[in-house]
Every structure is written in structure tokens, then in C-alpha cells.
Design a protein around this motif. Structure first.
Motif, PDB file in Angstrom:
ATOM      1  N   GLY A  44     -18.490  -3.978  -0.248  1.00 35.90           N
ATOM      2  CA  GLY A  44     -17.138  -3.875   0.289  1.00 35.90           C
ATOM      3  C   GLY A  44     -16.480  -5.231   0.368  1.00 35.90           C
ATOM      4  N   LEU A  45     -17.224  -6.231   0.816  1.00 38.64           N
ATOM      5  CA  LEU A  45     -16.652  -7.567   0.947  1.00 38.64           C
ATOM      6  C   LEU A  45     -16.503  -8.238  -0.408  1.00 38.64           C
ATOM      7  CD1 LEU A  45     -18.788  -8.788   3.987  1.00 38.64           C
ATOM      8  CD2 LEU A  45     -16.414  -8.017   4.025  1.00 38.64           C
ATOM      9  N   VAL A  46     -17.589  -8.198  -1.194  1.00 40.66           N
ATOM     10  CA  VAL A  46     -17.619  -8.990  -2.424  1.00 40.66           C
ATOM     11  C   VAL A  46     -16.706  -8.417  -3.500  1.00 40.66           C
ATOM     12  CG1 VAL A  46     -19.077  -9.667  -4.338  1.00 40.66           C
ATOM     13  CG2 VAL A  46     -19.871  -9.984  -2.014  1.00 40.66           C
ATOM     14  N   SER A  47     -16.762  -7.096  -3.696  1.00 37.11           N
ATOM     15  CA  SER A  47     -15.928  -6.572  -4.780  1.00 37.11           C
ATOM     16  C   SER A  47     -14.467  -6.671  -4.387  1.00 37.11           C
ATOM     17  CB  SER A  47     -16.319  -5.136  -5.147  1.00 37.11           C
ATOM     18  OG  SER A  47     -16.241  -4.314  -4.023  1.00 37.11           O
ATOM     19  N   THR A  48     -14.171  -6.569  -3.079  1.00 35.24           N
ATOM     20  CA  THR A  48     -12.791  -6.777  -2.661  1.00 35.24           C
ATOM     21  C   THR A  48     -12.354  -8.202  -2.966  1.00 35.24           C
ATOM     22  OG1 THR A  48     -13.116  -5.193  -0.896  1.00 35.24           O
ATOM     23  CG2 THR A  48     -11.213  -6.628  -0.723  1.00 35.24           C
ATOM     24  N   ALA A  49     -13.240  -9.147  -2.649  1.00 32.45           N
ATOM     25  CA  ALA A  49     -12.916 -10.549  -2.930  1.00 32.45           C
ATOM     26  C   ALA A  49     -12.682 -10.762  -4.421  1.00 32.45           C
ATOM     27  CB  ALA A  49     -14.040 -11.451  -2.427  1.00 32.45           C
ATOM     28  N   MET A  50     -13.552 -10.173  -5.246  1.00 34.72           N
ATOM     29  CA  MET A  50     -13.403 -10.343  -6.700  1.00 34.72           C
ATOM     30  C   MET A  50     -12.099  -9.719  -7.185  1.00 34.72           C
ATOM     31  SD  MET A  50     -16.150 -11.879  -7.975  1.00 34.72           S
ATOM     32  CE  MET A  50     -16.621 -11.348  -9.592  1.00 34.72           C
ATOM     33  N   LEU A  51     -11.775  -8.550  -6.628  1.00 31.13           N
ATOM     34  CA  LEU A  51     -10.525  -7.902  -7.057  1.00 31.13           C
ATOM     35  C   LEU A  51      -9.323  -8.710  -6.614  1.00 31.13           C
ATOM     36  CD1 LEU A  51     -11.532  -4.229  -6.455  1.00 31.13           C
ATOM     37  CD2 LEU A  51     -10.604  -5.135  -8.578  1.00 31.13           C
ATOM     38  N   LEU A  52      -9.429  -9.323  -5.439  1.00 31.19           N
ATOM     39  CA  LEU A  52      -8.342 -10.195  -5.002  1.00 31.19           C
ATOM     40  C   LEU A  52      -8.173 -11.340  -5.988  1.00 31.19           C
ATOM     41  CD1 LEU A  52      -8.444 -10.684  -1.143  1.00 31.19           C
ATOM     42  CD2 LEU A  52      -6.919  -9.324  -2.536  1.00 31.19           C
ATOM     43  N   VAL A  53      -9.300 -11.907  -6.394  1.00 31.17           N
ATOM     44  CA  VAL A  53      -9.235 -12.984  -7.390  1.00 31.17           C
ATOM     45  C   VAL A  53      -8.516 -12.472  -8.630  1.00 31.17           C
ATOM     46  CG1 VAL A  53     -10.583 -14.438  -8.928  1.00 31.17           C
ATOM     47  CG2 VAL A  53     -11.279 -14.176  -6.547  1.00 31.17           C
ATOM     48  N   SER A  86      -2.429  -8.448   0.481  1.00 32.40           N
ATOM     49  CA  SER A  86      -2.435  -8.852  -0.926  1.00 32.40           C
ATOM     50  C   SER A  86      -1.286  -8.207  -1.683  1.00 32.40           C
ATOM     51  CB  SER A  86      -3.767  -8.492  -1.576  1.00 32.40           C
ATOM     52  OG  SER A  86      -3.835  -7.100  -1.746  1.00 32.40           O
ATOM     53  N   SER A  87      -0.783  -7.085  -1.187  1.00 30.35           N
ATOM     54  CA  SER A  87       0.300  -6.423  -1.931  1.00 30.35           C
ATOM     55  C   SER A  87       1.660  -6.806  -1.376  1.00 30.35           C
ATOM     56  CB  SER A  87       0.119  -4.905  -1.866  1.00 30.35           C
ATOM     57  OG  SER A  87       0.175  -4.473  -0.536  1.00 30.35           O
ATOM     58  N   TRP A  88       1.673  -7.753  -0.444  1.00 33.27           N
ATOM     59  CA  TRP A  88       2.911  -8.148   0.258  1.00 33.27           C
ATOM     60  C   TRP A  88       4.071  -8.360  -0.708  1.00 33.27           C
ATOM     61  CZ3 TRP A  88       2.722  -7.871   5.447  1.00 33.27           C
ATOM     62  CH2 TRP A  88       3.816  -8.334   6.170  1.00 33.27           C
ATOM     63  N   THR A  89       3.823  -9.174  -1.713  1.00 29.78           N
ATOM     64  CA  THR A  89       4.886  -9.426  -2.689  1.00 29.78           C
ATOM     65  C   THR A  89       4.599  -8.752  -4.019  1.00 29.78           C
ATOM     66  OG1 THR A  89       3.747 -11.461  -3.247  1.00 29.78           O
ATOM     67  CG2 THR A  89       5.601 -11.638  -1.739  1.00 29.78           C
ATOM     68  N   ALA A  90       3.363  -8.321  -4.216  1.00 28.07           N
ATOM     69  CA  ALA A  90       2.983  -7.815  -5.537  1.00 28.07           C
ATOM     70  C   ALA A  90       3.591  -6.436  -5.785  1.00 28.07           C
ATOM     71  CB  ALA A  90       1.463  -7.747  -5.663  1.00 28.07           C
ATOM     72  N   VAL A  91       3.680  -5.610  -4.722  1.00 30.86           N
ATOM     73  CA  VAL A  91       4.212  -4.266  -4.932  1.00 30.86           C
ATOM     74  C   VAL A  91       5.713  -4.284  -4.656  1.00 30.86           C
ATOM     75  CG1 VAL A  91       4.178  -1.889  -4.120  1.00 30.86           C
ATOM     76  CG2 VAL A  91       2.042  -3.152  -4.382  1.00 30.86           C
ATOM     77  N   ARG A  92       6.493  -4.090  -5.692  1.00 31.37           N
ATOM     78  CA  ARG A  92       7.955  -4.126  -5.521  1.00 31.37           C
ATOM     79  C   ARG A  92       8.567  -2.735  -5.634  1.00 31.37           C
ATOM     80  NH1 ARG A  92       9.274  -9.298  -5.432  1.00 31.37           N
ATOM     81  NH2 ARG A  92       7.857 -10.757  -6.458  1.00 31.37           N
ATOM     82  N   TYR A  93       7.856  -1.857  -6.336  1.00 35.78           N
ATOM     83  CA  TYR A  93       8.394  -0.519  -6.556  1.00 35.78           C
ATOM     84  C   TYR A  93       8.065   0.356  -5.348  1.00 35.78           C
ATOM     85  CZ  TYR A  93       9.039   4.089  -8.578  1.00 35.78           C
ATOM     86  OH  TYR A  93       9.429   5.373  -8.805  1.00 35.78           O
TER      87      TYR A  93
END
Lengths: 510, 498
Positions: A350-359, A108-115
């Protein structure tokens, strides 16, 4: 308590490898230059850990309450310390869960984290080592070392890569809160180790070994003191109402990656099951009413506050508080359904809150905000994202057919058996959870498009689709096949229930 | 005979595959629509293969997953389940065809969503029909709520959003607040979640707790629309006609009544319900619902709203039949479940046909439309006769059994309720029929009917297309057929309610 060594079971020290593989990847990254290859190497390392952890679950013998894949090397013998790693039904599932979340965070941070992506990936890997260590350490002091180790990457991740303007303050607040807990945790552990000296069969030596401590009874007075010290530390980490204040700040200000770990890995609840329940069972049973009251309060408080949040991340933080309350209520019921439900619930979290945060992350990348006021009508432009968000929301609502339901149902069953009506009524307040999550979904994805940004957003890209599908499929699959997870923990849970109810240990698992 | 077989699972998978097909073929219409039809026919075939096994009281079971030693997600088809699933499958195929005619075959992505969720709705319905225990039933019951939500809000207007929110709030709220606790309490009292004909509580069970549990079930199963948890149904009327047809005749309300029947027959057992005097309690609630809904429908003008309140009343007929606890009453309840589905869907199809052809949605606008839309109004008339309960329709046969059941049970007051409500429903349906068939065609002019210039124009309304009329005539024919030859389904109905 018997244990099976890793040499017998796997032929190689699988747990040490799991714990050290991220470190190896980290070192490899350290020698590399900034560039695209960096992410691939880091991801390869994370996937390797995930593969190895799946191997661990595949080789795990279900139906045995004792520890497995054990490795033990003396460390400081005069103080009764040893490098002792092992997993049992309580902890085995958290290793692949951690590994999965790390993979998801990297994708998920592949392109999001640039710094400074290199430093970011190294911090995530450092966190992975510490987190896996927490789940597999069965020496109290070794556990404590990993527990403290987690603080450093967490602090750095929030402070440097946080999304919010107040990230520095949130990071400091997190660390200071945790240090309070750590002091109590260490005191509790030392008290246990010292009290072991007077236990029969100890020969007057200190021990911080969980396996040894579990077999030696602790006097009730000491138990009560240890209970409060440990409970404080774990309640702070969970976080359990009323010790939750750091979580909304950290989730809002920190990067999505760190938020995934903070909201998804409920180490505080794990700590209760790992140490408090088996080591001070009588004190826990005696004070279980307090745990139940705080649990119910958390369920209500978290749900009510979540109801009025307009930012998805803050909403998630309070929903998380609510779910932890539910898990604690399950533990306080001292019976097999309650404990099983609590464990299932935190794996689901672990699954659901991760999914929500990804959203939240996906939305933020596209629209520039995770605040509801800016959203609306997203489903028209992004059907795939909307589908993923809906699955995540339904999981968070603990709707049947998602991984949220079995845990909630078992907790309800256990709590009703132990506490009767009040607990049952509290559990049904997850109906409020239904309200807040669905209100969010409707506001963000349905209705009129209110902002021009939403008009032009793109749907999930292939890498994002892969990330989302892994979680989406897991959420649905474990909703229909909960046994796939529950059979891992059932023997260990039955053993714990026996310890919590010594008189009625015959009727375990009824 | 009780056998283990894959048929229930396959019947559940057929619509799921159908949904996947709809999404894959989203750019190819009418292949997209036909996906649903094919899946429906496959499902119907699978359900039909189970008829021989369940006809003499047998079951076909398949366990999906176990999560407590005594709790599993398991499928088990019995006669009652096959009745619900079969009815749903037939009407699903017809409604899909009807929807093709009603919406037309465009590439609209909203229609892809519609057909996909239509398939999913069927999967959830089959899941409820073939659930072997309370957990599985609850799972699919709630899934049905969520899956139908996008169908209710299909048009996307603010009004639809409001209706949808109300729908969701009622359904999920009652499910979590009442049904879930009821299931847990049942387990704590009975030690099992599994359905057993005759009940799962011990023979000496009793007490206030069980009464509370029973009331929780009635409140929790909001899909059965017993008052006071009925108002989601009129709220859901914002949906387009094929959705209303599905909700009010095929999936949602049938699932609601089905769950009540399951609770009475297979959780409590008729003996315990009688011993706790819960039958009488249910009779009172159902009677009140029937009368109030009928009275309310009398005051309405919107056709879909009239049908909605009519449905609320008719569902309570089924529950009333079951609560009589006598053989006749129970047979009438299950037969009415089937008959009402066909009759009410005919009415919805007709109302949709009228709306599509003339954009008229009010009863007062129907004057003379019977001469312009002969097939539609003929079908409407058959559906209306069946709902009122007049021969030669299936509604009459069902009501006959209900009357017999009331006499068997010695519930004379129920006879009065049935008679009064028949008169009331006759009043509001026959009023529509009379106006449509015998009144002069609605004239449109600037000056009204007293306009001296005499320039009255009758708007030309043409009959709907074959895809709309066809399914409507099929359901109307079945309504008649079952009225003339109820023996076709009566054996299966008797076994499922016995």
C-alpha cells in the motif's frame, strides 16, 4: 470468539462514523459549486477520516484475538443478516491505510485533475466508503454489498478520468472480470450460510455472521467447495497469477488515483485472511500446496515480465503481481511468520506502490509520459523527486531499512519452515525485483538528459513535497520499527494459525 | 560488564545528523564540509566512551525495535565493533579533510551529494559494527551497498555508470541470493539471530546443511571480496580517489571482513568451524585469493587498479588469519583490519595526490616523481612497506601474528602462501617505489629520449596542498606508530578476537 463492543471501547459507533464520513462529505460536495473550495472540503473530509482511523488504532487493544469496536444491528433476521461491523488484528491497519491513500490521492490530484473535479472527488469518496466497509464488515453479505459497491466508483474513475486511450475498454474489462468473481463469492457465502443450519447450536437458522461461523465447524466436502469458490473470487481481485490480466490494463489506462487503490489495497489477499483461512481452515490447509505453487509462479512470472517493461505503470502492475505471489506464499506456509509476513507485505505494498505511482504521476505531469524512453537525467533537475523515487524503489526492492523488508523476511522464514528449499529459492527471486526497479531508477533519473523537456522540469512543489514526505517517512520508519505494525496483528494471527493447525495449536507462535 | 546505554545509538545518529547538516548548509562552503568533520569527531568521541566498557569483554546494548519475539533491530557494541567503528571514525574525519583538498571547496551540488552520502556511509558502517544480531547486520550491510552507489558513480560518466551497475549487481545480488538465505537457515537451525561469542548452534550441531550455510555466508558477504565474488572491487575503481579511499580502507571492505569475522566467531564459533573442517576450506579459498590477486596485480600498470587487487589480497589475509582459528591468527586478523586500513588509505591518498598534481595515473609514469612530491612519496613508501609487511610498520606486526598463528595451527602450507605473497607484493610495490625515487624524471618531448636536439623538458610538478598532504601524513604516521608501539591497540584487538 468473543468481541468487545464499540459502546464499551469508544462510547460511540466509531466504525459506522468512519464508513459514513466520506458519504457525508460527498453530500456536502454535491451542494457546492465547482471551485477551489471543493477540493478543500473534500480534503478536510478525507483528513477527518484519517484522524478518526488513527484514533481507532490508538484505542485498539493489542494482544486480543477477538473483534473490537463491534456494532451489530439486526438487518433481515429471517435470513440471518445483520449490520455487523468490527475490526480485529487482521483488518484494523487497513482502515488507516485506506484513509491515508485517499488523502494522498486527493493531494496528488489537486492540480492534475481538471475535468469535472467535483465528480472526481465524489467518486473517490464513494470508493473510500466502500473500501472501508470491505475492511470492517463482519457479516458476509454486508461484506459482499461493500465489495460490489466498490465496482461503481472504480468503473467511473477509470472510464472518465483515465489517462490512456483505451480506458473505456479497460474499465469494462475490470468490471466484467470482477463480476465473475462476485458470482463465485456470493455462491461461496451462501453455501456457508446454509451449511450453518446443520451446525450444532444454530437451531436450524441461517447465519452469515463471521463471528458465529468461525465457531461452527463446516464439513470438509463443503469446505472444499467453498474454498474454491472464495479462492477464485479473491484470486481474481488480488490479482493472483494467472488471474491478473486486468491489472496492467487498468493501471495503464486508469487515472493515477485509481491505480493507487488498485495496486495499493490488496483486498484479495485480505479476503483470504479474513474469510478463507478462518472459515474453511481444513480445506485451505489441504490445498495450501496449490496456493504455494501459484504463489511461487506469480513471484517468478511477475518479476520476469516486469523486467522487460518500459512503462513504469505496467512495470508496477507486474511487480504487484509478484508481490501478491509472495504474500500468498506466506499464507500457504500456515505458520505465524508466514501470515504476519503476508499481512505486513500487503500493508507495505500500500505504501510502496502508492509512492511509485506518485513518482509516475509526478514524472508524467512534468514530462508528459511515464515511458522510460523519454526520460533520463531527471535527478540533475529534480533532486527532491529523485530522493523520493529512490526511497520508493528501495521499498519495492524490499531492501532492509524499508517497510518492504520485514514482510519479505517473515515470508521467507515462514515459507522455508513450511516448504523448504523450493520456496526459499523462489523468495530470493525478489533479486529480480531489485533488478527491474533499479534499472528503472537508473534509466529515468541518472545518465544523460535525452529530452529537451527534462531540461526545464521543476522539482517537487510544496504540496507534492508534503505528500511525498508522508509516504517516504512511513516507508523508512516501518522498516526500522516493524513492531509498530506487527503487534497489532500478532494475536489474531496466532489465533488463525491455531485454527489452521488444530493438532499443534499448543505450539502456536514458536 | 554488559550494560545498556545510548552510546551506540548516538554514534549511529551522529553521522545521520552530519548528513542533514551537509544538506542544510549546501550553499555555505566550507561549513558544509566541516559538518562532516564535526560529525566524525563526535562519532569518534562516542565510540571512545565505550572503550572502557568493552575493553574487558563487556558490551553496551540498545534495542531499537522488536519484530519477532526472538528477532529485533538491536545495537550492541563489543570490542570487535569498537575496533571497526573507531578505525572508521578516525579515517572518516581524515578523508573528509582530504576531500576538501582534493575536490576544492566549490558549491558544486554533486559535492553536496558526495559529502552527504559520505556521512550516510559512516552511519551504515557504524550500524554494522554495532549490530547485535544477524538481522540488524544484514539491514545495515545492504544499506551500505545502496548508500555507496552514488559515491561510486560520482563522476556521472558512462564508464562510472557501468562500474556502478556492476558494483550494485554484485553486492545486492550476492546479498539477496546467499546472505539472506544463510541468515534464515541459521535461524531455522539455531532458533536465534543473536550473536554469541563461541557460536549459537548447539554443541551437537553439524551436518551438510551447516556447511552449505557457511559457504552461503562466504559467497553472500561479497564486500570481503573473496574470490569468486571479488570483481565488484576493481569495477568500483571508476570512483574518485576519496571514494576509493573510503571504500577500500574504511567502510565497505572492512565491513565485509568484519561480517566474516562475526560469522566465524559469533555465529558458528571457532570450535564448530574447526569440527566441520570449514577452517581448512576457508584457508584454501583465502590462499587462492591472495596468490591470484597478487599475481594479477603484477601485470597491471594503473595505480588504482594495482591498489584494488592489492586490497583483494590483503582482505584475504585477514580472513586467512581468522580461519587459522589459533589465537595468533585471530589477533593478526583483527590487527591487520586496523593496520591495513591506515596503510591502504595512505596509499590511496598518495595516488590521489599524484593524480591531482600531475594527472598521472599509471605506475610507468611515476619516474622521478619522488623528487618533486617528497611528502607524497614518503607517505606512499610507508604505506607500501606496511602492505608488504616490513618493519617498522603495523603491517609487519600483523604479519608476524599471522606467521605465529600459522605455526600454532600447524598449517605449514599457509607459511608458504604468506611468504610467496609477501614476495609478490614486494615485487609490485617496490617496483613503483624504485621508479619514483630513483629513475630520472619523466621527460616530455616531441622526439622522445633519443631526440638529437636534446630539448628534453621535465614537466614541473608541485607538491599537493596542505589539506591533501596533511591527512596523508597523519595516516602514514599512524602506520609507523602502530608498528613501533602496537601495544596501543593490542589489548583491544586481543579481546575482540578472543
Amino acid at each position: 470468539m468473543s468481541e468487545i463492543t464499540a459502546a464499551e471501547q469508544a462510547g460511540f459507533p466509531i466504525l459506522s462514523m468512519l464508513m459514513l464520513l466520506p458519504v457525508v462529505t460527498m453530500v456536502a460536495l454535491g451542494f457546492m459549486r465547482q471551485g477551489r473550495a471543493l477540493r478543500r472540503v473534500a480534503l478536510a473530509g478525507a483528513v477527518a477520516v484519517l484522524g478518526l482511523s488513527l484514533l481507532l488504532t490508538a484505542g485498539f487493544q493489542k494482544g486480543i484475538a477477538g473483534f473490537q469496536f463491534a456494532e451489530q444491528v439486526p438487518w433481515v433476521e429471517s435470513m440471518g443478516l445483520s449490520y455487523h461491523l468490527a475490526v480485529d488484528g487482521v483488518s484494523v491497519l487497513f482502515v488507516p491505510l485506506t484513509a491515508l491513500l485517499v488523502v494522498v490521492v486527493m493531494l496528488s490530484s489537486w492540480t492534475a485533475v481538471r475535468y469535472q473535479p467535483k465528480a472526481y472527488l465524489m467518486a473517490v469518496l464513494a470508493f473510500e466508503t466502500a473500501a472501508i466497509g470491505v475492511f470492517i464488515a463482519v457479516d458476509l453479505i454486508l461484506f459482499f454489498v461493500f465489495w460490489e459497491l466498490m465496482l461503481i466508483p472504480t468503473y467511473v474513475l477509470i472510464k472518465v478520468w483515465g489517462d490512456g486511450p483505451q480506458r473505456g475498454r479497460a474499465a469494462m474489462r475490470y468490471v466484467l472480470s470482477m463480476l465473475f468473481g462476485s458470482a463465485a463469492l456470493l455462491a461461496g457465502f451462501i453455501l456457508l450460510g446454509v451449511s450453518y443450519r446443520s451446525a450444532p447450536g444454530s437451531g436450524g437458522a441461517l447465519s452469515f455472521d463471521l463471528v458465529a461461523l468461525m465457531d461452527s465447524p463446516v464439513p470438509l466436502g463443503t469446505q472444499t467447495a467453498v474454498f474454491f469458490l472464495l479462492a477464485f473470487a479473491f484470486a481474481l481481485k488480488a490479482p493472483m497469477f494467472p488471474f491478473h490480466a486486468w491489472l496492467p490494463a487498468a493501471l495503464l489506462e486508469g487515472p493515477i488515483g485509481m491505480a493507487v487503490f488498485l495496486a495499493g489495497l490488496k483486498m484479495g489477499v485480505f479476503g483470504f485472511v479474513r474469510f478463507v483461512l478462518p472459515l474453511v481452515p481444513e480445506a485451505f490447509a489441504a490445498w495450501s500446496w496449490l496456493v504455494a505453487v501459484l504463489g511461487i509462479a506469480a513471484v517468478l512470472y511477475g518479476a520476469l515480465i516486469a523486467l522487460v517493461q518500459s512503462d513504469l505503470r505496467r512495470l508496477l502492475a507486474f511487480a504487484s503481481v509478484s508481490h501478491v505471489g509472495l504474500a500468498m506464499l506466506g499464507l500457504s506456509s500456515l505458520n505465524a511468520p508466514g501470515l504476519q509476513g503476508a499481512l505486513f507485505l500487503i500493508v507495505n505494498l500500500g505504501l510502496v506502490s502508492t509512492a511509485m505511482l506518485l513518482v509516475a504521476g509526478f514524472v508524467q505531469q512534468r514530462v508528459g509520459s511515464s515511458d522510460l524512453a523519454a526520460l533520463g537525467g531527471l535527478a540533475q533537475r529534480t533532486p527532491a523527486l529523485a530522493t523520493f523515487a529512490l526511497i520508493a524503489c528501495l521499498g519495492a526492492v524490499t531492501l532492509p531499512g524499508t517497510s518492504g523488508f520485514p514482510g519479505e523476511f517473515l515470508v521467507l522464514l515462514g515459507a522455508f519452515r513450511a516448504h523448504g528449499w523450493p520456496a526459499a529459492i523462489a523468495v530470493t527471486t525478489v533479486i529480480l525485483a531489485a533488478a527491474y526497479v533499479l534499472v528503472f531508477f537508473e534509466h529515468a533519473f541518472h545518465g544523460r538528459i535525452r529530452s529537451t523537456v527534462v531540461e526545464t522540469v521543476t522539482d517537487l512543489r510544496p504540496r507534492e513535497t508534503v505528500t511525498a514526505s508522508i509516504l517516504g517517512i512511513a516507508i523508512v520508519a516501518f522498516g526500522f520499527f516493524p513492531a509498530a505494525l506487527l503487534t497489532y496483528s500478532s494475536a489474531s494471527v496466532d489465533d488463525l494459525v491455531g485454527r489452521l493447525n488444530p493438532a499443534s495449536s499448543v505450539a502456536v507462535g514458536d | 560488564m554488559d550494560v545498556t546505554g545510548l552510546a551506540p545509538l548516538l554514534a549511529l545518529l551522529a553521522p545521520l545528523l552530519g548528513a542533514a547538516g551537509v544538506v542544510l548548509l549546501r550553499h555555505r562552503t566550507p561549513a558544509r564540509e566541516l559538518c562532516g568533520v564535526v560529525a566524525g569527531i563526535a562519532q569518534l568521541g562516542l565510540v571512545a566512551t565505550m572503550v572502557p566498557a568493552v575493553r574487558d569483554g563487556g558490551t553496551v546494548s540498545f534495542t531499537l525495535s522488536t519484530f519477532l519475539p526472538e528477532a529485533s533491530i538491536a545495537l550492541r557494541a563489543d570490542a570487535l565493533g569498537v575496533v571497526l567503528a573507531g578505525t572508521a571514525a578516525v579515517l572518516w574525519v581524515l578523508t573528509t579533510v582530504y576531500a576538501m583538498g582534493y575536490f576544492g571547496t566549490t558549491h558544486d551540488p554533486a559535492l553536496t551529494r558526495f559529502y552527504a552520502f559520505f556521512c550516510l556511509t559512516m552511519a551504515a558502517t557504524i550500524g554494522v559494527a554495532f549490530s547485535a544480531n544477524l538481522i540488524t547486520m544484514y539491514l545495515f550491510y545492504e544499506a551500505l551497498t545502496v548508500i555507496t552507489y552514488p559515491l561510486v558513480t560520482h563522476t556521472g560518466t558512462p564508464e562510472a555508470a557501468r562500474g556502478g551497475r556492476r558494483y550494485l549487481a554484485y553486492q545486492l545480488g550476492s546479498g539477496i541470493a546467499f546472505l539472506l538465505p544463510a541468515i534464515v537457515l541459521t535461524y531455522i537451525e539455531a532458533g536465534t539471530f543473536d550473536f554469541v561469542r563461541g557460536g549459537i548452534f548447539g554443541s551437537d550441531a553439524g551436518g551438510a546443511l551447516l556447511v552449505i550455510v557457511y559457504v552461503f555466508y562466504l559467497l553472500g558477504i561479497a564486500k570481503a571480496a573473496l574470490m569468486p565474488v571479488h570483481s565488484w572491487l576493481p569495477a568500483a575503481m571508476v570512483a574518485p580517489v576519496p571514494v576509493s579511499a573510503l571504500l577500500h580502507a574504511v567502510a565497505v571492505v572492512n565491513v565485509g571482513v568484519f561480517c566474516v569475522l562475526r560469522v566465524v566467531l559469533d555465529v558458528f564459533g571457532t570450535d564448530l568451524v574447526a569440527r566441520l573442517r570449514l577452517g581448512v576450506l576457508t584457508l584454501v579459498v583465502a590462499s587462492a585469493t591472495i596468490l591470484l590477486a597478487s599475481l594479477y596485480a603484477l601485470r597491471l600498470d594503473n595505480l588504482k587498479a594495482i591498489l584494488a587487487y592489492s586490497t583483494i589480497g590483503q582482505l584475504s589475509y585477514m580472513i586467512l588469519g581468522m580461519a587459522l582459528l589459533s589465537p595468533g591468527g585471530r589477533t593478526g586478523a583483527v590487527l591487520h583490519l586496523v593496520g591495513h586500513s591506515f596503510s591502504k588509505i595512505t596509499l590511496f591518498f598518495a595516488v590521489g595526490s599524484i593524480y591531482a598534481a600531475s594527472h598521472r595515473a599509471l605506475a610507468s609514469e611515476l619516474g622521478g616523481i619522488g623528487r618533486q612530491m617528497r611528502w607524497t612519496m614518503a607517505a606512499f613508501a610507508i604505506g607500501a612497506l606496511s602492505i608488504v609487511g616490513l618493519p617498522p610498520t603495523v603491517g609487519f606486526i600483523a604479519k608476524y601474528f599471522l606467521f605465529v598463528g600459522a605455526v600454532e595451527a600447524g598449517q605449514w602450507a599457509v607459511l608458504v602462501v604468506l611468504s610467496v605473497s609477501t614476495l609478490l607484493s614486494a615485487a609490485y610495490y617496490l617496483r613503483i617505489l624504485r621508479s619514483a625515487l630513483f629513475d630520472a624524471p619523466l621527460a616530455v618531448t616531441a622526439g622522445g629520449s633519443g631526440d638529437a636536439s636534446g630539448l628534453l623538458r621535465t614537466p614541473i610538478v608541485a607538491e599537493s596542498g596542505a589539506l591533501v598532504v596533511g591527512p596523508m601524513l597523519v595516516t602514514a604516521t599512524v602506520t609507523l606508530l602502530l608498528g613501533v608501539a602496537p601495544g596501543l591497540v593490542l589489548d583491544l584487538v586481543r579481546v575482540s578476537s578472543g
